[in-house]
Design a protein around this motif. Structure first.
Motif, PDB file in Angstrom:
ATOM      1  N   GLY A   1       2.594   5.542  -2.973  1.00 49.70           N
ATOM      2  CA  GLY A   1       1.431   4.752  -2.606  1.00 49.70           C
ATOM      3  C   GLY A   1       0.887   3.968  -3.786  1.00 49.70           C
ATOM      4  O   GLY A   1       0.955   4.412  -4.932  1.00 49.70           O
ATOM      5  N   ARG A   2       0.378   2.791  -3.478  1.00 47.91           N
ATOM      6  CA  ARG A   2      -0.156   1.907  -4.516  1.00 47.91           C
ATOM      7  C   ARG A   2      -1.294   2.575  -5.282  1.00 47.91           C
ATOM      8  O   ARG A   2      -1.385   2.437  -6.496  1.00 47.91           O
ATOM      9  CB  ARG A   2      -0.654   0.611  -3.888  1.00 47.91           C
ATOM     10  CG  ARG A   2      -1.232  -0.323  -4.922  1.00 47.91           C
ATOM     11  CD  ARG A   2      -1.939  -1.527  -4.414  1.00 47.91           C
ATOM     12  NE  ARG A   2      -1.519  -1.950  -3.111  1.00 47.91           N
ATOM     13  CZ  ARG A   2      -2.051  -2.973  -2.469  1.00 47.91           C
ATOM     14  NH1 ARG A   2      -3.007  -3.667  -3.004  1.00 47.91           N
ATOM     15  NH2 ARG A   2      -1.634  -3.296  -1.274  1.00 47.91           N
TER      16      ARG A   2
ATOM     17  N   ASP B   1       0.820  -1.220   0.000  1.00 47.26           N
ATOM     18  CA  ASP B   1       0.000   0.000   0.000  1.00 47.26           C
ATOM     19  C   ASP B   1       0.847   1.262   0.000  1.00 47.26           C
ATOM     20  O   ASP B   1       0.468   2.263  -0.596  1.00 47.26           O
ATOM     21  CB  ASP B   1      -0.921   0.032   1.225  1.00 47.26           C
ATOM     22  CG  ASP B   1      -2.076  -0.951   1.120  1.00 47.26           C
ATOM     23  OD1 ASP B   1      -2.436  -1.342  -0.017  1.00 47.26           O
ATOM     24  OD2 ASP B   1      -2.613  -1.330   2.176  1.00 47.26           O
ATOM     25  N   ASP B   2       1.997   1.220   0.672  1.00 45.00           N
ATOM     26  CA  ASP B   2       2.841   2.411   0.821  1.00 45.00           C
ATOM     27  C   ASP B   2       4.024   2.429  -0.146  1.00 45.00           C
ATOM     28  O   ASP B   2       5.028   3.094   0.099  1.00 45.00           O
ATOM     29  CB  ASP B   2       3.348   2.514   2.256  1.00 45.00           C
ATOM     30  CG  ASP B   2       4.225   1.332   2.672  1.00 45.00           C
ATOM     31  OD1 ASP B   2       4.267   0.318   1.929  1.00 45.00           O
ATOM     32  OD2 ASP B   2       4.856   1.412   3.730  1.00 45.00           O
TER      33      ASP B   2
END
Length: 163
Positions: free
Chosen positions: A47-48, A33-34
């Motif tokens: 970020g994804r 995610d990050d």
């Protein structure tokens, strides 16, 4: 080859297949995610979500129908759950049957072990365009040295602010 090597190679293969399927969600699922993502042109997605949205636009636009082809060159474990992966991968446009040399890119990826298995947390992509480094006594080197010396004597250069 270790089991972790196999899993990371499978992740890299999933990444390439997701691109070839032009599936931004599947492509994004290969990342944390990050994650940080630096494209060949230097743009950075943090970020994804941002990276996935950019790839969705690309897959529906200028890269529609493209495939990603390449391979892993090396995997080096920094810790038990972190690996530096170097690979080559290039976008093959739908009207081509082979890659032009100028399209070859090299990626540096950071893979991390997560609860969902291995994921990439960083990717930096750069074109492969090697240049020959001039010898220290060559004309280009001597000119650069002379210009630097002159600039220092005149109080020029040495940026004082960030770009």
């Amino acid at each position: 080859m270790t089991m972790d090597d196999r899993r990371i190679r499978e992740l890299f293969d999933r990444l390439m297949q997701a691109w070839t399927d032009n599936d931004a969600a599947a492509y994004g699922a290969c990342f944390t995610d990050d994650s940080d993502y630096v494209s060949y042109d230097g743009t950075r997605a943090v970020g994804r979500r941002d990276m996935q949205e950019a790839h969705d636009r690309l897959f529906r636009g200028v890269l529609a129908g493209s495939a990603l082809v390449g391979e892993i060159e090396s995997i080096r474990y920094v810790t038990d759950g972190v690996a530096i992966v170097h690979g080559t991968a290039s976008v093959l446009m739908p009207w081509r049957s082979r890659l032009p040399k100028r399209r070859l890119s090299r990626q540096t990826l950071v893979a991390v072990r997560t609860d969902q298995g291995w994921r990439f947390t960083a990717l930096h992509n750069g074109r492969v365009r090697p240049v020959q480094i001039p010898a220290p006594d060559s004309l280009p080197s001597r000119l650069a040295q002379a210009m630097g010396h002159t600039a220092r004597r005149l109080g020029m250069g040495r940026a004082t602010t960030r770009v």
